[in-house]
Design a protein around this motif. Structure first.
Motif, mmCIF file in Angstrom:
data_model
loop_
_atom_site.group_PDB
_atom_site.id
_atom_site.type_symbol
_atom_site.label_atom_id
_atom_site.label_comp_id
_atom_site.label_asym_id
_atom_site.label_seq_id
_atom_site.Cartn_x
_atom_site.Cartn_y
_atom_site.Cartn_z
ATOM 1 N N UNK A 1 -0.664 12.450 -0.080
ATOM 2 C CA UNK A 1 -1.908 12.734 -0.777
ATOM 3 C C UNK A 1 -2.978 11.737 -0.417
ATOM 4 N N UNK A 2 -2.972 11.096 0.921
ATOM 5 C CA UNK A 2 -3.871 10.093 1.376
ATOM 6 C C UNK A 2 -4.295 10.184 2.615
ATOM 7 N N UNK A 3 -5.196 9.282 3.026
ATOM 8 C CA UNK A 3 -5.655 9.288 4.466
ATOM 9 C C UNK A 3 -4.440 9.247 5.268
ATOM 10 N N UNK B 1 9.512 5.763 12.124
ATOM 11 C CA UNK B 1 8.399 5.361 13.172
ATOM 12 C C UNK B 1 6.824 5.852 12.198
ATOM 13 N N UNK B 2 5.843 4.992 12.586
ATOM 14 C CA UNK B 2 4.620 5.208 12.007
ATOM 15 C C UNK B 2 3.644 5.552 13.316
ATOM 16 N N UNK B 3 2.921 6.552 12.971
ATOM 17 C CA UNK B 3 2.108 7.028 13.949
ATOM 18 C C UNK B 3 0.883 6.384 13.995
ATOM 19 N N UNK B 4 0.551 5.598 12.578
ATOM 20 C CA UNK B 4 -0.854 5.067 12.474
ATOM 21 C C UNK B 4 -0.626 3.626 11.802
ATOM 22 N N UNK C 1 0.823 -1.368 1.973
ATOM 23 C CA UNK C 1 0.844 0.094 1.948
ATOM 24 C C UNK C 1 2.202 0.725 2.096
ATOM 25 N N UNK C 2 2.968 0.293 3.204
ATOM 26 C CA UNK C 2 4.282 0.680 3.275
ATOM 27 C C UNK C 2 5.228 0.748 2.077
#
Lengths: 203, 106
Positions: free
Chosen positions: A104-106, A132-135, A141-142
């Motif tokens: 629901x967010x960027x 894994x985080x792609x950005x 935030x996490x």
């Protein structure tokens, strides 16, 4: 004479279904056949890890635990959900991470469940869950995205929430648990030139 | 009165079976053809029942073995489909009644 369980014992544990007998065909694999970064056309090939785009970071949750505890975690991961033979608790967890974290967010679609691994070294055995985080995502935030995702899951599907909670409890309640964020070293800039915010400067 | 003896089914001679319970499967190695196969528990069960008995007796034993098991039961015709798969892979062979296999799977 075979060793181990009989087919009926396995059926009693896994349930029956359609028969399946297939020949295992050998294949030659090279590094060129194991895409990991920047190959969205071949997302599912790298050992079952689905990555679209480079990983910006990996969140590692590591805990040393007894063999029995690790076995309980393994049982949880492989426990089947419903009639779909591919649906397990682990696929539910992967869906939660991929579809619900940051939804629901960027940052929607930023997180990918990479797997839960057992690290069998000479000195110790640990269990490690990798996300894994792609950005780029801050720790705040996490954490907030997990809280939101679990709250929404609890409201929408209490049973599923209870299953996910059981897993997270087993992993996170270990005294030895460490949650770390791994950054791709080649992508964080010049460490000597102080360009990474989290590290010590050269001063 | 039957005109022909019933078809009996036996596992291929020399077949090696190795259960891999963590994968929910059994590996079957056919040393004659040098082929490796993976069988799910249902196909594995069918294969283990192919000890030279008539096809009908195997089908009945298969149905008995699945009775009372938890989870989804195979669709009707699963036994025939499973046996056909095993025959196509050369893991079982059909022969007239009375002919016995030289070696059972191990």
């Amino acid at each position: 004479m075979t060793t181990g369980p009989t087919p009926r014992e396995l059926l009693a544990r896994l349930g029956a279904g359609e028969p399946s007998a297939t020949e295992i065909v050998s294949e030659v694999r090279t590094e060129a056949m194991l895409p990991f970064f920047n190959d969205p056309s071949n997302q599912a090939q790298a050992g079952g890890i689905r990555i679209a785009g480079s990983l910006s970071a990996i969140v590692s949750v590591t805990a040393e635990m007894s063999w029995q505890r690790a076995a309980a975690l393994q049982d949880w991961l492989t426990d089947r959900r419903g009639a779909d033979p591919l649906a397990t608790n682990e696929t539910e967890l992967a869906e939660l991470v991929s579809d619900t974290l940051f939804a629901g967010g960027d940052l929607a679609g930023t997180a990918r469940y990479l797997g839960t691994f057992i690290v069998a070294g000479r000195a110790r055995r640990t269990v490690r869950m990798l996300i894994g985080l792609t950005r780029p995502v801050s720790e705040a935030q996490y954490a907030a995205s997990w809280a939101k995702a679990l709250a929404e899951l609890k409201a929408a599907s209490p049973d599923r929430f209870a299953r996910i909670r059981a897993f997270l409890t087993m992993l996170l309640e270990e005294e030895s648990v460490q949650v770390e964020k791994l950054l791709l070293l080649s992508a964080v800039g010049d460490l000597i030139g102080h360009s990474i915010a989290t590290g010590p400067s050269g001063s | 009165m039957p005109s022909f003896p019933p078809d009996c089914v036996s596992a291929s001679p020399g077949l090696r079976l190795r259960p891999v319970p963590e994968l929910g499967a059994c590996l079957a190695y056919d040393p004659v053809r040098a082929r490796l196969h993976t069988l799910n528990p249902v196909s594995w069960l069918i294969l283990t029942l192919c000890d030279g008995r008539p096809r009908q007796a195997i089908a009945e034993e298969f149905a008995r073995s699945l009775r009372g098991l938890p989870g989804t039961q195979p669709e009707p015709g699963a036994f025939s489909r499973g046996l056909a798969q095993l025959e196509a892979l050369g893991l079982v062979a059909t022969h007239p009644s009375g002919a016995t296999p030289k070696e059972t799977p191990r």
